[in-house]
Enzyme design. Structure first.
Site, PDB file in Angstrom:
ATOM      1  N   ASP A  16       0.980  -1.185   0.265  1.00 51.83           N
ATOM      2  CA  ASP A  16       0.098   0.018   0.219  1.00 51.83           C
ATOM      3  C   ASP A  16       0.811   1.180  -0.059  1.00 51.83           C
ATOM      4  O   ASP A  16       0.491   2.086  -0.711  1.00 51.83           O
ATOM      5  CB  ASP A  16      -0.877  -0.076   1.297  1.00 51.83           C
ATOM      6  CG  ASP A  16      -2.138   0.626   0.978  1.00 51.83           C
ATOM      7  OD1 ASP A  16      -2.431   1.396   0.060  1.00 51.83           O
ATOM      8  OD2 ASP A  16      -3.156   0.768   2.121  1.00 51.83           O
ATOM      9  N   HIS A 207      -7.786  -0.576   9.247  1.00 54.66           N
ATOM     10  CA  HIS A 207      -6.809  -0.219   8.024  1.00 54.66           C
ATOM     11  C   HIS A 207      -7.127   1.389   7.944  1.00 54.66           C
ATOM     12  O   HIS A 207      -8.049   1.638   7.068  1.00 54.66           O
ATOM     13  CB  HIS A 207      -7.022  -0.999   6.745  1.00 54.66           C
ATOM     14  CG  HIS A 207      -6.199  -0.655   5.660  1.00 54.66           C
ATOM     15  ND1 HIS A 207      -5.434  -1.429   4.929  1.00 54.66           N
ATOM     16  CD2 HIS A 207      -6.053   0.433   4.896  1.00 54.66           C
ATOM     17  CE1 HIS A 207      -4.790  -0.886   3.990  1.00 54.66           C
ATOM     18  NE2 HIS A 207      -5.242   0.433   3.951  1.00 54.66           N
ATOM     19  N   CYS A 240      -3.506   5.618  -2.516  1.00 52.48           N
ATOM     20  CA  CYS A 240      -4.165   4.823  -3.403  1.00 52.48           C
ATOM     21  C   CYS A 240      -4.356   5.550  -4.680  1.00 52.48           C
ATOM     22  O   CYS A 240      -4.690   6.584  -4.862  1.00 52.48           O
ATOM     23  CB  CYS A 240      -5.537   4.371  -2.879  1.00 52.48           C
ATOM     24  SG  CYS A 240      -6.270   3.337  -4.288  1.00 52.48           S
ATOM     25  N   ASN A 249      -1.069   5.388   4.930  1.00 53.75           N
ATOM     26  CA  ASN A 249      -1.825   4.836   6.063  1.00 53.75           C
ATOM     27  C   ASN A 249      -1.055   5.485   7.178  1.00 53.75           C
ATOM     28  O   ASN A 249       0.100   6.145   7.383  1.00 53.75           O
ATOM     29  CB  ASN A 249      -1.270   3.243   5.914  1.00 53.75           C
ATOM     30  CG  ASN A 249      -1.601   2.607   4.739  1.00 53.75           C
ATOM     31  OD1 ASN A 249      -1.083   2.530   3.959  1.00 53.75           O
ATOM     32  ND2 ASN A 249      -2.982   1.636   5.043  1.00 53.75           N
TER      33      ASN A 249
HETATM   34  P1  HMG Z   1      -9.493  -4.920 -16.370  1.00 55.83           P
HETATM   35  O1  HMG Z   1      -8.891  -4.029 -17.550  1.00 55.83           O
HETATM   36  O2  HMG Z   1     -11.073  -4.932 -16.113  1.00 55.83           O
HETATM   37  O3  HMG Z   1      -8.973  -6.523 -16.674  1.00 55.83           O
HETATM   38  O4  HMG Z   1      -8.768  -4.836 -15.019  1.00 55.83           O
HETATM   39  P2  HMG Z   1      -9.153  -7.391 -17.885  1.00 55.83           P
HETATM   40  O5  HMG Z   1      -9.542  -8.755 -17.201  1.00 55.83           O
HETATM   41  O6  HMG Z   1     -10.108  -6.878 -18.885  1.00 55.83           O
HETATM   42  O7  HMG Z   1      -7.830  -7.341 -18.205  1.00 55.83           O
HETATM   43  C1  HMG Z   1      -7.272  -6.216 -18.863  1.00 55.83           C
HETATM   44  C2  HMG Z   1      -5.627  -6.423 -18.955  1.00 55.83           C
HETATM   45  O8  HMG Z   1      -5.049  -6.416 -17.980  1.00 55.83           O
HETATM   46  C3  HMG Z   1      -5.144  -7.897 -20.062  1.00 55.83           C
HETATM   47  O9  HMG Z   1      -3.858  -7.340 -20.615  1.00 55.83           O
HETATM   48  C4  HMG Z   1      -5.005  -8.806 -18.720  1.00 55.83           C
HETATM   49  O10 HMG Z   1      -4.217  -9.753 -19.216  1.00 55.83           O
HETATM   50  C5  HMG Z   1      -4.347  -7.737 -17.815  1.00 55.83           C
HETATM   51  P3  HMG Z   1      -3.826  -7.058 -22.278  1.00 55.83           P
HETATM   52  O11 HMG Z   1      -4.630  -8.103 -22.720  1.00 55.83           O
HETATM   53  O12 HMG Z   1      -4.712  -5.661 -22.192  1.00 55.83           O
HETATM   54  O13 HMG Z   1      -2.476  -6.901 -22.204  1.00 55.83           O
HETATM   55  N1  HMG Z   1      -4.496  -8.401 -16.467  1.00 55.83           N
HETATM   56  C6  HMG Z   1      -3.591  -8.581 -15.514  1.00 55.83           C
HETATM   57  N2  HMG Z   1      -2.186  -8.433 -15.363  1.00 55.83           N
HETATM   58  C7  HMG Z   1      -1.471  -8.791 -14.516  1.00 55.83           C
HETATM   59  N3  HMG Z   1      -2.193  -9.098 -13.148  1.00 55.83           N
HETATM   60  C8  HMG Z   1      -3.595  -9.315 -13.272  1.00 55.83           C
HETATM   61  C9  HMG Z   1      -4.285  -9.146 -14.128  1.00 55.83           C
HETATM   62  N4  HMG Z   1      -5.473  -9.008 -14.293  1.00 55.83           N
HETATM   63  C10 HMG Z   1      -5.809  -8.698 -15.720  1.00 55.83           C
HETATM   64  N5  HMG Z   1      -3.944  -9.786 -12.215  1.00 55.83           N
HETATM   65  C11 HMG Z   1      -7.911  -5.301 -12.910  1.00 55.83           C
HETATM   66  C12 HMG Z   1      -9.024  -5.513 -13.890  1.00 55.83           C
HETATM   67  C13 HMG Z   1      -8.492  -5.797 -11.326  1.00 55.83           C
HETATM   68  C14 HMG Z   1      -6.888  -6.337 -13.296  1.00 55.83           C
HETATM   69  C15 HMG Z   1      -7.267  -4.051 -12.765  1.00 55.83           C
HETATM   70  O14 HMG Z   1      -8.541  -2.951 -12.543  1.00 55.83           O
HETATM   71  C16 HMG Z   1      -6.210  -3.706 -11.574  1.00 55.83           C
HETATM   72  O15 HMG Z   1      -5.125  -4.481 -11.820  1.00 55.83           O
HETATM   73  N6  HMG Z   1      -6.527  -3.038 -10.564  1.00 55.83           N
HETATM   74  C17 HMG Z   1      -5.535  -2.588  -9.956  1.00 55.83           C
HETATM   75  C18 HMG Z   1      -6.339  -1.959  -8.584  1.00 55.83           C
HETATM   76  C19 HMG Z   1      -5.157  -1.844  -7.539  1.00 55.83           C
HETATM   77  O16 HMG Z   1      -4.239  -2.479  -7.325  1.00 55.83           O
HETATM   78  N7  HMG Z   1      -5.467  -0.782  -6.641  1.00 55.83           N
HETATM   79  C20 HMG Z   1      -4.622  -0.385  -5.573  1.00 55.83           C
HETATM   80  C21 HMG Z   1      -4.948  -1.730  -4.402  1.00 55.83           C
HETATM   81  S1  HMG Z   1      -6.400  -1.432  -3.467  1.00 55.83           S
HETATM   82  C22 HMG Z   1      -5.812  -0.586  -2.208  1.00 55.83           C
HETATM   83  O17 HMG Z   1      -4.801   0.084  -2.195  1.00 55.83           O
HETATM   84  C23 HMG Z   1      -6.934  -0.220  -1.016  1.00 55.83           C
HETATM   85  C24 HMG Z   1      -6.412  -1.368   0.202  1.00 55.83           C
HETATM   86  O18 HMG Z   1      -5.274  -0.469   0.758  1.00 55.83           O
HETATM   87  C25 HMG Z   1      -7.574  -0.992   1.139  1.00 55.83           C
HETATM   88  C26 HMG Z   1      -7.959   0.485   1.306  1.00 55.83           C
HETATM   89  O19 HMG Z   1      -7.199   1.591   1.998  1.00 55.83           O
HETATM   90  O20 HMG Z   1      -9.054   1.011   0.940  1.00 55.83           O
HETATM   91  C27 HMG Z   1      -6.469  -2.600   0.030  1.00 55.83           C
HETATM   92 MG    MG Z   2      -4.897   1.212   1.922  1.00 58.08          MG
END
Ligand code: HMG
Ligand code: MG
Length: 302
Positions: A16, A207, A240, A249
């Site tokens: 994070d 968190h 984020c 955080n």
């Molecule tokens: P999407 O575009 O809807 O996914 O993204 P898709 O299934 O249509 O795939 C699109 C492309 O992404 C494809 O590649 C897939 O292969 C690739 P292309 O054919 O275009 O070359 N792909 C991936 N590549 C690597 N790893 C994967 C993966 N999945 C698909 N797992 C997706 C959907 C979820 C993948 C995208 O929206 C994403 O990666 N989001 C990241 C969100 C993120 O990391 N946010 C930060 C973390 S959350 C946070 O910080 C909050 C937290 O701390 C709690 C809080 O504080 O609230 C936890």
């Molecule tokens: Mg967070």
């Protein structure tokens, strides 16, 4: 009021904390940060995420970081996996726990993982099933449990709804996250109480992001309810990418100082933790975003 006597902290700094950094942080630096955290006594570290590198470029080296770190027995290493693709990539890295991450806000769900809350649960279900079949622990992060950058205030019922869905697919424990740090103690307690309708107290963690300076107060409010698991970020790293303006955080140093001052054990060596925070802050070219770390570093220098 009976507060917990012991608290378990998950340091989420490597994940994070660093995910939002614009400058590339080499895998070797992330590996050293993990090393320093475990040397400081952290028993749980959120190392990285197996997400799309187009969405979060900083986490593109997830496999390299997992392969390079020196595992210490008794430490739990967790990684974020939003879908089966991410899970399959993560499995080879042998995490102890995987984290699916959903939101109590529809708008945030779409911005962060590009799908609705209901669709996210459909995507998580096979991930959770596969993880549990392989004996991996499963945690669910619940974002925007108090406020959302797009929808504003979030009702506790929305948190309860998400917690129920997470429970229904076999998630073992959940994080009540205040992603943008707008929560104040009573609101955070309401979000936790809604979660407690579905999860036992031992399986709920706090968190809190410190954007509005409320995170320590919210930590105390959670302790009052009996919560004893918390996530924090060394040196207050973080933010984020899909929550504009959200800062880090709550700093692990600040939480540990408060807890130790209250006679609550953490198993963490504050001095070594401050060293870990100074290490990563030096790399990033800034002071630790922790009042405790800055005070202790000034005291050392003086
Ligand atoms: P999407 O575009 O809807 O996914 O993204 P898709 O299934 O249509 O795939 C699109 C492309 O992404 C494809 O590649 C897939 O292969 C690739 P292309 O054919 O275009 O070359 N792909 C991936 N590549 C690597 N790893 C994967 C993966 N999945 C698909 N797992 C997706 C959907 C979820 C993948 C995208 O929206 C994403 O990666 N989001 C990241 C969100 C993120 O990391 N946010 C930060 C973390 S959350 C946070 O910080 C909050 C937290 O701390 C709690 C809080 O504080 O609230 C936890
Ligand atoms: Mg967070």
């Amino acid at each position: 009021m009976r507060l917990p006597t012991h608290v378990r902290i998950i340091d989420v700094g490597p994940r994070d904390g660093l995910q939002n950094e614009k400058q590339p942080v080499p895998a070797a630096v992330k590996i050293e940060l993990v090393q320093r955290l475990q040397e400081a006594g952290l028993k749980e570290i959120e190392v990285t995420s197996f997400v799309s590198p187009k969405w979060v470029p900083q986490m593109a080296d997830a496999a390299e970081v997992m392969a390079g770190m020196q595992r210490q027995s008794g430490v739990r290493y967790s990684v974020l996996t939003p879908n089966l693709k991410g899970f399959e990539a993560a499995v080879d890295s042998r995490p102890d726990e995987i984290v699916v991450f959903g939101a109590a806000s529809e708008a945030f769900s779409r911005k962060n993982i590009n799908c609705s809350i209901a669709e996210s649960i459909e995507r998580f279900a096979p991930v959770v099933e596969a993880a549990r079949a392989q004996g991996l622990a499963v945690r669910g992060a619940m974002s925007c449990t108090v406020g959302c950058p797009y929808e504003g205030e979030i009702a506790p019922e929305q948190v309860g709804y998400l917690a129920g869905l997470m429970k229904g697919i076999g998630v073992q424990r959940v994080d009540v996250a205040d992603t943008i740090g707008v929560g104040t103690p009573r609101k955070v307690q309401a979000a936790i109480e809604a979660t407690l309708k579905h999860f036992a107290i031992d399986d709920v963690s706090g968190h809190f992001h410190d954007t509005y300076g409320q995170a320590l107060a919210n930590t105390l409010a959670a302790l009052e309810l009996g919560v004893w698991n918390f996530q924090s970020s060394v040196a207050g790293l973080g933010g984020c990418p899909y929550a504009k303006g959200a800062t880090g955080n709550v700093a692990t140093e600040d939480v540990v100082f408060m807890l130790h001052g209250m006679g609550i054990a953490t198993g963490i060596d504050l001095d070594r933790l401050v060293d870990a925070g100074a290490f990563i802050s030096d790399f990033l070219g800034r002071q630790p975003q922790s009042r405790v770390a800055v005070a202790l570093l000034n005291k050392r220098a003086g």
